[in-house]
Motif scaffolding. Structure first.
Motif, mmCIF file in Angstrom:
data_model
loop_
_atom_site.group_PDB
_atom_site.id
_atom_site.type_symbol
_atom_site.label_atom_id
_atom_site.label_comp_id
_atom_site.label_asym_id
_atom_site.label_seq_id
_atom_site.Cartn_x
_atom_site.Cartn_y
_atom_site.Cartn_z
ATOM 1 N N ARG A 63 0.760 -1.430 -0.063
ATOM 2 C CA ARG A 63 -0.572 0.436 -0.285
ATOM 3 C C ARG A 63 1.224 0.944 0.644
ATOM 4 N NH1 ARG A 63 -4.453 0.584 4.343
ATOM 5 N NH2 ARG A 63 -5.072 2.244 2.584
ATOM 6 N N TYR A 64 1.768 1.138 0.388
ATOM 7 C CA TYR A 64 2.656 2.542 0.819
ATOM 8 C C TYR A 64 3.534 2.212 -0.601
ATOM 9 C CZ TYR A 64 7.045 5.350 2.119
ATOM 10 O OH TYR A 64 7.498 6.249 2.221
ATOM 11 N N ALA A 65 4.035 1.596 -0.962
ATOM 12 C CA ALA A 65 4.839 1.564 -2.512
ATOM 13 C C ALA A 65 4.138 1.784 -3.488
ATOM 14 C CB ALA A 65 5.022 0.188 -2.973
ATOM 15 N N ARG A 66 2.476 1.783 -3.705
ATOM 16 C CA ARG A 66 1.471 2.378 -4.251
ATOM 17 C C ARG A 66 0.685 3.410 -4.137
ATOM 18 N NH1 ARG A 66 -0.947 -3.732 -4.152
ATOM 19 N NH2 ARG A 66 -2.214 -2.128 -2.670
ATOM 20 N N GLY A 67 1.922 3.732 -2.834
ATOM 21 C CA GLY A 67 0.994 5.719 -2.984
ATOM 22 C C GLY A 67 -0.036 5.596 -2.041
ATOM 23 N N GLU A 68 -0.800 4.489 -1.405
ATOM 24 C CA GLU A 68 -2.623 4.717 -0.742
ATOM 25 C C GLU A 68 -2.009 5.548 0.546
ATOM 26 O OE1 GLU A 68 -3.753 0.977 -1.213
ATOM 27 O OE2 GLU A 68 -4.095 0.927 -2.884
ATOM 28 N N ILE A 69 -0.875 5.494 1.402
ATOM 29 C CA ILE A 69 -0.837 5.779 2.571
ATOM 30 C C ILE A 69 0.288 6.370 2.427
ATOM 31 C CG2 ILE A 69 -2.196 4.349 3.641
ATOM 32 C CD1 ILE A 69 0.344 2.574 4.079
ATOM 33 N N ASP A 70 0.507 7.431 3.618
ATOM 34 C CA ASP A 70 1.900 8.556 3.229
ATOM 35 C C ASP A 70 2.969 7.983 4.074
ATOM 36 O OD1 ASP A 70 0.654 9.631 5.461
ATOM 37 O OD2 ASP A 70 0.651 11.154 5.358
ATOM 38 N N ASP A 71 4.370 8.368 4.553
ATOM 39 C CA ASP A 71 5.211 8.107 4.968
ATOM 40 C C ASP A 71 4.422 7.988 6.170
ATOM 41 O OD1 ASP A 71 6.895 8.436 2.942
ATOM 42 O OD2 ASP A 71 7.913 10.335 2.756
ATOM 43 N N GLU A 72 3.687 9.036 7.207
ATOM 44 C CA GLU A 72 3.828 9.315 8.565
ATOM 45 C C GLU A 72 2.948 7.979 9.091
ATOM 46 O OE1 GLU A 72 1.239 12.212 9.695
ATOM 47 O OE2 GLU A 72 3.783 14.568 9.099
ATOM 48 N N GLU A 73 1.648 7.645 8.107
ATOM 49 C CA GLU A 73 0.830 6.686 8.361
ATOM 50 C C GLU A 73 1.599 5.181 8.374
ATOM 51 O OE1 GLU A 73 -3.571 5.143 6.223
ATOM 52 O OE2 GLU A 73 -3.155 6.576 5.630
ATOM 53 N N TYR A 74 2.666 5.131 7.693
ATOM 54 C CA TYR A 74 3.219 3.673 7.287
ATOM 55 C C TYR A 74 4.310 3.596 8.203
ATOM 56 C CZ TYR A 74 6.988 0.509 5.510
ATOM 57 O OH TYR A 74 7.260 -0.494 5.312
ATOM 58 N N GLN A 75 4.500 4.660 8.804
ATOM 59 C CA GLN A 75 5.791 4.592 9.963
ATOM 60 C C GLN A 75 4.614 3.670 11.659
ATOM 61 O OE1 GLN A 75 8.269 4.011 9.810
ATOM 62 N NE2 GLN A 75 9.155 4.650 8.465
ATOM 63 N N ARG A 76 3.470 4.917 11.420
ATOM 64 C CA ARG A 76 2.162 4.679 12.135
ATOM 65 C C ARG A 76 2.230 3.068 12.528
ATOM 66 N NH1 ARG A 76 -3.110 4.651 12.730
ATOM 67 N NH2 ARG A 76 -3.078 5.854 10.970
ATOM 68 N N ARG A 77 1.455 2.504 11.239
ATOM 69 C CA ARG A 77 0.961 1.294 11.485
ATOM 70 C C ARG A 77 2.033 -0.084 11.769
ATOM 71 N NH1 ARG A 77 -4.058 1.474 7.475
ATOM 72 N NH2 ARG A 77 -5.125 3.105 8.151
ATOM 73 N N LEU A 78 3.572 0.414 11.144
ATOM 74 C CA LEU A 78 4.387 -0.969 11.185
ATOM 75 C C LEU A 78 5.423 -0.417 12.566
ATOM 76 C CD1 LEU A 78 6.331 -2.158 9.505
ATOM 77 C CD2 LEU A 78 7.634 -0.240 9.579
ATOM 78 N N SER A 79 4.913 0.646 13.089
ATOM 79 C CA SER A 79 5.005 0.331 14.523
ATOM 80 C C SER A 79 4.035 0.153 15.801
ATOM 81 C CB SER A 79 5.550 1.293 15.750
ATOM 82 O OG SER A 79 3.997 2.478 15.212
ATOM 83 N N THR A 80 3.173 0.001 14.542
ATOM 84 C CA THR A 80 2.148 -1.036 15.914
ATOM 85 C C THR A 80 2.106 -2.269 16.231
ATOM 86 O OG1 THR A 80 0.146 1.079 15.173
ATOM 87 C CG2 THR A 80 -0.814 -0.819 15.865
ATOM 88 N N LEU A 81 2.463 -2.769 14.580
ATOM 89 C CA LEU A 81 2.662 -3.688 13.819
ATOM 90 C C LEU A 81 3.733 -4.611 15.207
ATOM 91 C CD1 LEU A 81 2.126 -4.119 9.878
ATOM 92 C CD2 LEU A 81 0.475 -5.117 11.746
ATOM 93 N N GLY A 82 4.196 -3.696 14.731
ATOM 94 C CA GLY A 82 5.291 -4.298 15.728
ATOM 95 C C GLY A 82 5.642 -4.641 16.850
ATOM 96 N N ARG A 83 5.005 -3.839 17.851
ATOM 97 C CA ARG A 83 4.537 -4.057 19.324
ATOM 98 C C ARG A 83 3.186 -5.467 19.305
ATOM 99 N NH1 ARG A 83 1.314 0.977 20.415
ATOM 100 N NH2 ARG A 83 2.298 2.152 17.872
ATOM 101 N N GLN A 84 2.896 -5.583 18.719
ATOM 102 C CA GLN A 84 1.774 -6.689 18.640
ATOM 103 C C GLN A 84 2.419 -8.238 17.831
ATOM 104 O OE1 GLN A 84 -1.553 -6.072 15.459
ATOM 105 N NE2 GLN A 84 -2.565 -4.491 16.706
ATOM 106 N N SER A 85 3.788 -8.207 17.805
ATOM 107 C CA SER A 85 4.190 -8.825 17.633
ATOM 108 C C SER A 85 4.882 -9.208 19.061
ATOM 109 C CB SER A 85 5.525 -9.061 16.622
ATOM 110 O OG SER A 85 4.841 -8.577 15.425
#
Length: 85
Positions: A63-85
């Protein structure tokens, strides 16, 4: 000596024809299976991929590569996924 006939009768010809059909059928089926096995990882055109095979991070990266989400949203969601793992 050798006065009897060595030719094939009707059953011999039928079995030879059946064996030829069986041989070519197995050869073609093997080729098709090999082709499908070699192409199993390639995307299939416009069809949508099965989401069950994708991980959440891969989906997020796409989704980030296609441009559907921006840098901030990508980092926020990535950190959320990191906390859930």
């Amino acid at each position: 000596m050798y006065w009897y006939d060595h030719g094939m009768n009707g059953w011999g010809s039928a079995l030879m024809g059946l064996n030829m059909l069986l041989f070519w059928g197995v050869l073609v089926a093997g080729g098709i299976l090999l082709y499908r096995w070699l192409r199993r990882d390639e995307p299939s055109g416009e069809s949508t991929p099965r989401l069950a095979t994708f991980t959440a991070r891969r989906l997020l990266a796409e989704r980030y590569a296609r441009g559907e989400i921006d840098d901030e949203e990508y980092q926020r969601r990535l950190s959320t996924l990191g906390r859930q793992s």
